[in-house]
Design an enzyme around this catalytic site. Structure first.
Site, PDB file in Angstrom:
ATOM      1  N   HIS A  52      13.860 -20.734  14.509  1.00  0.00           N
ATOM      2  CA  HIS A  52      14.311 -19.390  14.865  1.00  0.00           C
ATOM      3  C   HIS A  52      15.074 -19.454  16.187  1.00  0.00           C
ATOM      4  CE1 HIS A  52      11.051 -19.393  17.769  1.00  0.00           C
ATOM      5  NE2 HIS A  52      10.225 -19.755  16.809  1.00  0.00           N
TER       6      HIS A  52
HETATM    7  P1  TYD Z   1       6.192 -18.716  16.339  1.00  0.00           P
HETATM    8  O1  TYD Z   1       6.910 -18.350  17.600  1.00  0.00           O
HETATM    9  O2  TYD Z   1       6.900 -18.430  15.051  1.00  0.00           O
HETATM   10  O3  TYD Z   1       5.830 -20.282  16.379  1.00  0.00           O
HETATM   11  P2  TYD Z   1       6.773 -21.565  16.569  1.00  0.00           P
HETATM   12  O4  TYD Z   1       8.148 -21.110  16.886  1.00  0.00           O
HETATM   13  O5  TYD Z   1       6.161 -22.310  17.686  1.00  0.00           O
HETATM   14  O6  TYD Z   1       6.722 -22.357  15.312  1.00  0.00           O
HETATM   15  O7  TYD Z   1       4.757 -18.035  16.367  1.00  0.00           O
HETATM   16  C1  TYD Z   1       3.784 -18.299  15.397  1.00  0.00           C
HETATM   17  C2  TYD Z   1       2.831 -17.118  15.346  1.00  0.00           C
HETATM   18  O8  TYD Z   1       2.162 -16.939  16.588  1.00  0.00           O
HETATM   19  C3  TYD Z   1       3.523 -15.804  15.044  1.00  0.00           C
HETATM   20  O9  TYD Z   1       2.684 -15.073  14.140  1.00  0.00           O
HETATM   21  C4  TYD Z   1       3.564 -15.071  16.361  1.00  0.00           C
HETATM   22  C5  TYD Z   1       2.376 -15.629  17.108  1.00  0.00           C
HETATM   23  N1  TYD Z   1       2.632 -15.717  18.555  1.00  0.00           N
HETATM   24  C6  TYD Z   1       2.046 -14.810  19.419  1.00  0.00           C
HETATM   25  O10 TYD Z   1       1.280 -13.898  19.005  1.00  0.00           O
HETATM   26  N2  TYD Z   1       2.268 -14.913  20.760  1.00  0.00           N
HETATM   27  C7  TYD Z   1       3.081 -15.877  21.270  1.00  0.00           C
HETATM   28  O11 TYD Z   1       3.279 -15.949  22.518  1.00  0.00           O
HETATM   29  C8  TYD Z   1       3.718 -16.793  20.371  1.00  0.00           C
HETATM   30  C9  TYD Z   1       4.624 -17.874  20.869  1.00  0.00           C
HETATM   31  C10 TYD Z   1       3.456 -16.672  19.026  1.00  0.00           C
END
Ligand code: TYD
Length: 142
Positions: A52
């Site tokens: 993303h």
């Molecule tokens: P995501 O940012 O998509 O993970 P990555 O990019 O590291 O693969 O986040 C995964 C899940 O965690 C999503 O449901 C949102 C949650 N999340 C939070 O609640 N707070 C945060 O600070 C982050 C980074 C993610």
């Protein structure tokens, strides 16, 4: 530094026989105020994270333990960064698509973020990201 571009930043390292120490200060070592810290750990072999971009969020990614590869894409150019030292980090500006992959076993990916968590800041559709990146570039020229 040019805060509109990805950049690997070397951090201070205080070597000590008792163990090394590295520190990070907002606006001294990284070009933003740290509002949030999160970390990825227990990543299973073969998994990849990210996939993303963010409209307003800037991040700084450190391999606090072990190693992984960060693939960045600003809509025009892709770059790969292999992080494997806890005294280096990768600065990622806004509007950068990122994938984090090839996590070594037991690795910890520490992320410093310029904003609090905001689901609306995410761009999760690659086609939409490409469109917005192209629009941003044209707006810059205007
Ligand atoms: P995501 O940012 O998509 O993970 P990555 O990019 O590291 O693969 O986040 C995964 C899940 O965690 C999503 O449901 C949102 C949650 N999340 C939070 O609640 N707070 C945060 O600070 C982050 C980074 C993610």
């Amino acid at each position: 530094m040019d805060s509109s571009k990805c950049e690997v930043i070397e951090l201070p390292k205080i070597p000590d026989r008792r163990g090394n120490l590295t520190f990070i200060e907002s606006f001294r070592h990284i070009p933003f105020d740290i509002k949030r810290v999160y970390y990825l750990y227990d990543v299973p072999g073969g998994a990849s994270r990210g996939g993303h971009a963010h409209r307003d969020l800037k991040q700084f990614i450190i391999a606090a333990s072990g190693s992984f590869t960060v693939v960045t894409d600003n809509g025009y150019e892709k770059k790969e960064y292999y992080l494997n030292r806890s005294y280096y980090g990768l600065y990622i500006p806004t509007m950068t698509w990122r994938e984090i992959e090839n996590f070594s076993s037991g690795s910890v990916c520490l992320v410093l973020a310029s904003e609090l968590y905001n689901a609306d800041d995410y761009i999760r559709d690659y086609k939409e990201f490409k469109k917005l990146a192209a629009k941003g570039k044209n707006d810059d020229k205007a």
